[in-house]
Design a protein around this motif. Structure first.
Motif, short mmCIF file in Angstrom:
data_model
loop_
_atom_site.label_atom_id
_atom_site.label_comp_id
_atom_site.label_asym_id
_atom_site.label_seq_id
_atom_site.Cartn_x
_atom_site.Cartn_y
_atom_site.Cartn_z
N ASN A 182 0.82 -1.21 0.06
CA ASN A 182 0.09 -0.10 -0.12
C ASN A 182 0.98 1.35 -0.01
OD1 ASN A 182 -2.97 -1.32 0.59
ND2 ASN A 182 -1.62 -2.09 1.95
N VAL A 183 0.42 2.18 -0.42
CA VAL A 183 1.12 3.47 -0.70
C VAL A 183 0.42 4.71 -0.26
CG1 VAL A 183 2.28 5.04 -2.30
CG2 VAL A 183 2.24 2.79 -2.74
N TYR A 184 1.00 5.37 0.93
CA TYR A 184 0.41 6.45 1.63
C TYR A 184 1.02 7.67 0.89
CZ TYR A 184 -1.06 2.91 5.08
OH TYR A 184 -1.26 1.77 5.71
N ILE A 185 -0.01 8.66 0.41
CA ILE A 185 0.48 9.59 -0.45
C ILE A 185 -0.12 10.94 0.17
CG2 ILE A 185 -0.04 10.88 -2.57
CD1 ILE A 185 -0.78 7.83 -3.73
N LEU A 186 0.81 12.09 0.20
CA LEU A 186 0.60 13.20 0.70
C LEU A 186 0.15 14.18 -0.64
CD1 LEU A 186 3.01 14.73 3.24
CD2 LEU A 186 0.80 14.23 3.50
N ASP A 187 -0.90 14.86 -0.53
CA ASP A 187 -1.14 15.62 -1.67
C ASP A 187 -1.26 17.17 -0.95
OD1 ASP A 187 -2.45 17.37 -3.49
OD2 ASP A 187 -4.43 15.93 -3.70
N SER A 188 -0.30 17.97 -1.44
CA SER A 188 0.17 19.36 -0.89
C SER A 188 -0.81 20.03 -1.56
CB SER A 188 1.40 19.65 -1.15
OG SER A 188 1.52 19.87 -2.72
N LYS A 189 -1.51 19.93 -2.43
CA LYS A 189 -2.43 20.83 -3.03
C LYS A 189 -3.99 20.87 -2.41
CE LYS A 189 -4.58 22.00 -7.41
NZ LYS A 189 -4.88 21.63 -9.02
#
Length: 556
Positions: A492-499
């Motif tokens: 699984n991949v944990y993603i930070l969306d800065s937008k």
């Protein structure tokens, strides 16, 4: 699972005094079966998980995966306790594991065993290779050791010619000394060689077990073999390391005397030792506790601590086993070391502002990217001092380098449309062309590939690339600005969306993207994230406001 010697006749028919040729073998029942009995066996619900193989296979080599409990030999192993990382039977459950919360049937625990299998096979292969290399080197040494003896004797005879009348008795004594020393050391070397051969045979046996069970066994059998053999394998690794460190490359040489007129001896026979330059580092075979921890994905996060670092733009985060935070600063050259409660432990003046970080805690080293000077800089985690500065080779002067990860003892650094694989001394090993777009973050995937994200025509896409350059799209769904992400051991991949100031999780199981945290949880332009080693805490940096959030991972 241990198997009995298989006949060519069906065991079920034989018990009814009927001779029928067997065509299959059930590794669970340990019975040979004819085609009719195989069909009957397969239609019984109780046996639907049993593993069948061709009868000719079992004639070549029997299965040796034990299903009997070591504590209760008359009981069958049916469960796996992840709290204690051990197989157990019903009696074990009732006694030693009564209070354990994580005891599940072997059938469930064995699912997805391939990841652990790859790790233990790699360890077995590494150990087997090192033992074979040591054996070969020892055999070569035995030959060269004999040659060194002959060289010493020749030197003795040459020296003898100068002092023929004067040193006959001394010559005899010295040759006797050399021969005795050679004999003693040869006997010792032969004993060591026997130990090495014996160790090699034992390791080779494990290799053959794994090769055979991996080809012909079920996931359950592979899982059980791993757990049955891991203690033995760890013992082999420890014993071999001791054996390796005790081996010396010994030669004999003559130290001549220059006092010919007063000589009472030709000299002395010296032993010169040199350690074998065989590189072997025993791996810690991944224990089930870690695997079980990571199988418990953190479904919810509860904010624990929030702290600020004035006059900073915090980005990449690295976390140690004791939850010290190594935090990159995009505003200045000051690098921060913090506790997970917000205490500032140290500041380090790097050569430029920093972006990404990769931790090597076993070597007490952190590797940090300095995008403005296209470089990677080492950081000593004990002395808290900056180390060697490495300019990324073949990187154009106008190209920044951001993402960084450690793979195969090498450093992967992300540039524009490329990922550079460099050694820790700065040598360029290879360049992976990964398409157009800046690589801001890199993470090592669960199947030994590199995950990375790129912005293509305004759309951020998660991809993977192997070290041979094979690229695959993992998630093409638009997720704003995927500025940083981390992958876990089960994909699984944990993603930070800065937008959108949010944390999302991409699941490989159903290809879904789920939002876990948003600005309501305190995220404000997040640029860096990291999990603690045990996945109990999540750390997120809010870049522009210079603060870090600590979330507790609630695992169900």
């Amino acid at each position: 699972m241990a198997s009995k010697s298989s006949d060519t006749f069906c065991a079920i028919c034989s018990r009814r005094s009927i001779s029928t040729k067997a065509v299959k073998y059930c590794t669970h029942c340990e019975d040979a079966l004819c085609s009719d009995c195989e069909d009957y066996h397969g239609n019984i619900k109780t046996f639907d998980t049993h593993h069948m193989i061709d009868i000719n296979i079992i004639k070549v080599k029997p299965f040796i995966v034990s299903t009997s409990c070591k504590v209760h030999p008359d009981m069958v192993l049916e469960y796996f306790c992840s709290d204690h990382c051990t197989l157990c039977c019903r009696s074990c459950m009732a006694s030693a594991h009564r209070s354990c919360e994580n005891v599940v049937p072997i059938e469930l625990s064995a699912k997805g065993v391939s990841a652990r299998y790859e790790e233990i096979v790699k360890e077995v292969t590494t150990l087997n290779s090192a033992v074979n290399e040591l054996e070969n080197r020892k055999r070569q040494y035995m030959v060269s050791f004999k040659d060194s003896k002959l060289a010493v004797l020749k030197n003795v005879r040459d020296f003898k010619e100068l002092l023929e009348k004067h040193i006959q008795k001394i010559e005899a004594d010295l040759i006797s000394e050399a021969n005795k020393m050679h004999t003693d050391l040869s006997n010792e070397a032969n004993e060591n060689l026997e130990k090495i051969c014996d160790r090699r045979k034992k390791i080779q046996n494990i290799v053959e077990q794994f090769e055979f069970v991996s080809k012909h066994g079920s996931e359950i059998q592979i899982f059980m073999l791993i757990n049955n053999i891991k203690e033995e394998l760890n013992c082999h690794a420890i014993d071999f390391q001791k054996l390796l460190s005790s081996q010396k490359d010994i030669t004999l040489s003559l130290k001549e005397s220059d006092l010919i007129s007063l000589i009472k001896s030709f000299g002395t026979v010296e032993i010169k030792e040199a350690s074998f330059d065989i590189k072997y580092q025993p791996c810690k075979i991944q224990q089930a506790q870690l695997l079980q921890q990571q199988q418990k994905l953190p479904p919810t996060f509860v904010r624990d601590v929030r702290f600020s670092v004035p006059y900073s733009n915090l980005v990449g985060i690295g976390v140690t086993k004791d939850n010290r935070l190594f935090v990159c600063n995009w505003q200045s050259s000051t690098f921060y070391v913090m506790s997970d409660k917000g205490q500032q432990l140290a500041t380090i003046q790097m050569d430029r502002p920093q972006w990404g970080i990769a931790m090597e805690e076993e070597n007490n080293t952190a590797w940090v990217t300095l995008p403005h000077i296209h470089s990677v800089q080492a950081l000593d985690m004990l002395s808290m001092k900056k180390g060697r500065l490495i300019k990324v080779p073949s990187c154009d002067s106008h190209i920044y380098v951001y993402g960084i990860a450690i793979i195969d003892e090498q450093i992967a650094v992300g540039g524009f449309g490329k990922i550079y694989i460099i050694s820790k001394t700065g040598d360029l090993k290879k360049t992976l062309d990964v398409g157009t777009g800046q690589v801001y973050s890199i993470s090592v995937g669960h199947t030994h590939q590199l995950y990375y994200v790129q912005a293509i025509t305004g759309k951020w896409i998660l991809k993977s690339v192997t070290l041979d350059g094979t690229i695959a799209i993992i998630c093409a769904e638009g997720i704003g600005d995927m500025i940083d992400f981390k992958s876990d051991k089960i994909g699984n991949v944990y993603i930070l969306d800065s937008k959108s100031s949010s944390l999302k999780r991409f699941s490989f199981e159903d290809k879904s993207v789920k939002t876990l945290l948003t600005s309501k949880d305190g995220l404000e332009g997040p640029y860096g994230l990291a999990f603690s080693k045990d996945f109990s805490k999540l750390f997120i940096s809010n870049c522009t406001v210079g603060e870090i959030f600590v979330f507790l991972c609630n695992q169900k």
